[in-house]
Design an enzyme around this catalytic site. Structure first.
Site, mmCIF file in Angstrom:
data_model
loop_
_atom_site.group_PDB
_atom_site.id
_atom_site.type_symbol
_atom_site.label_atom_id
_atom_site.label_comp_id
_atom_site.label_asym_id
_atom_site.label_seq_id
_atom_site.Cartn_x
_atom_site.Cartn_y
_atom_site.Cartn_z
ATOM 1 N N ASP A 238 -11.058 9.707 -4.000
ATOM 2 C CA ASP A 238 -12.251 10.563 -4.044
ATOM 3 C C ASP A 238 -12.089 11.651 -5.104
ATOM 4 O O ASP A 238 -13.000 12.439 -5.336
ATOM 5 C CB ASP A 238 -12.462 11.231 -2.690
ATOM 6 C CG ASP A 238 -11.344 12.216 -2.361
ATOM 7 O OD1 ASP A 238 -10.162 11.789 -2.377
ATOM 8 O OD2 ASP A 238 -11.625 13.391 -2.119
ATOM 9 N N LYS B 70 -2.126 20.665 -9.758
ATOM 10 C CA LYS B 70 -1.379 21.647 -10.541
ATOM 11 C C LYS B 70 -0.428 20.944 -11.518
ATOM 12 O O LYS B 70 0.212 19.963 -11.181
ATOM 13 C CB LYS B 70 -0.598 22.581 -9.624
ATOM 14 C CG LYS B 70 -1.494 23.490 -8.784
ATOM 15 C CD LYS B 70 -0.663 24.440 -7.942
ATOM 16 C CE LYS B 70 -1.559 25.368 -7.137
ATOM 17 N NZ LYS B 70 -0.767 26.313 -6.295
ATOM 18 N N GLU C 74 0.873 -1.171 0.000
ATOM 19 C CA GLU C 74 0.000 0.000 0.000
ATOM 20 C C GLU C 74 0.905 1.214 0.000
ATOM 21 O O GLU C 74 1.678 1.427 0.940
ATOM 22 C CB GLU C 74 -0.934 0.054 1.213
ATOM 23 C CG GLU C 74 -1.878 1.242 1.092
ATOM 24 C CD GLU C 74 -2.682 1.562 2.354
ATOM 25 O OE1 GLU C 74 -3.497 2.502 2.293
ATOM 26 O OE2 GLU C 74 -2.479 0.896 3.386
ATOM 27 N N ASP D 261 5.167 4.712 3.585
ATOM 28 C CA ASP D 261 4.876 6.137 3.747
ATOM 29 C C ASP D 261 6.122 6.801 4.317
ATOM 30 O O ASP D 261 6.898 6.167 5.030
ATOM 31 C CB ASP D 261 3.686 6.348 4.687
ATOM 32 C CG ASP D 261 2.942 7.655 4.402
ATOM 33 O OD1 ASP D 261 3.585 8.734 4.513
ATOM 34 O OD2 ASP D 261 1.750 7.614 4.068
ATOM 35 N N ASP E 88 -2.664 12.191 -2.746
ATOM 36 C CA ASP E 88 -2.804 13.600 -3.119
ATOM 37 C C ASP E 88 -2.855 13.656 -4.648
ATOM 38 O O ASP E 88 -1.927 13.185 -5.311
ATOM 39 C CB ASP E 88 -1.597 14.388 -2.603
ATOM 40 C CG ASP E 88 -1.729 15.889 -2.807
ATOM 41 O OD1 ASP E 88 -2.413 16.306 -3.765
ATOM 42 O OD2 ASP E 88 -1.137 16.636 -2.017
#
Length: 223
Positions: A160, A128, A50, A75, A124
């Site tokens: 999402d 941009k 993950e 992470d 994220d």
């Protein structure tokens, strides 16, 4: 989160047997577990990653439901996945590990054909244009995933962000990769995979409360 809490979690991570925190130089010079992850888990079960695992909620949930596989959450923010690592130890989940590192180094952490599946949950979207290089499904990242995945390995993207969903689908179509499943609202689609709808992260629940649709893409990288 206060600085004292962060420091406490960083200290606890150092003592956790399921947390690996290699220094960047160690990775660049030759990471010791690359190609040898089955020795860490002491079995030959499939390896599932993950990426950007946050608190490790998805990693833990998948590990609980799939004891026949090994799960590794990755992470750079160790204070976040501290919760997942602690839960795994408390529940004696021997098929869970967490690695604190930057995702762009993933091809130096894992060897060619070493990984069976990848999950990318609520990354994220880096909307941009100048942030394109940081999107976890851009062309450069796909090449790194392809390198470490087995021939039939798959990538799952749950987000999402309609932007991230659309961007990824467009790239996959444009580069000729194999899309195995895709929809714009997993909770309104009766054909959504069970592992997608049965687990909700803290942030996902917040998105759902706001009425945001959760999208999903499952694909196989072809070069």
């Amino acid at each position: 989160m206060g600085s004292k809490n962060k420091l406490k979690r960083f200290s606890e991570n150092e003592t956790f047997s399921n947390v690996i925190q290699p220094k960047r130089d160690e990775i660049l010079e030759g990471f010791s577990l690359k190609g040898k992850w089955h020795t860490f888990f002491k079995n030959d079960k499939p390896i599932v990653l993950e990426l950007g695992c946050g608190k490790g909620e998805y990693t833990i949930a998948l590990a609980q439901k799939n004891p026949d596989k090994n799960f590794i959450g990755i992470d750079i923010k160790g204070a976040r996945f501290w919760r997942g690592a602690k839960t795994a130890l408390e529940e004696n989940l021997s098929n869970v590990a967490f690695v604190r590192t930057q995702i762009e180094l993933i091809n130096l952490i894992f060897d060619e054909n070493e990984v069976d599946e990848i999950w990318i949950t609520f990354p994220d979207p880096q909307i941009k244009y100048k942030r394109t290089k940081h999107r976890l499904t851009n062309a450069d990242f796909l090449k790194k995933y392809h390198h470490i995945l087995k021939k039939d390995g798959v990538v799952n993207l749950k987000t999402d962000s309609e932007f991230m969903h659309g961007y990824t689908l467009g790239l996959l179509h444009g580069e000729g990769h194999e899309i195995l499943h895709a929809n714009h609202d997993v909770y309104k689609n009766t054909y959504s995979p069970e592992e997608v709808i049965s687990t909700q992260t803290f942030y996902e629940k917040q998105y759902l409360e706001k009425g945001k649709a959760i999208t999903f893409v499952k694909f196989r990288i072809k070069y």
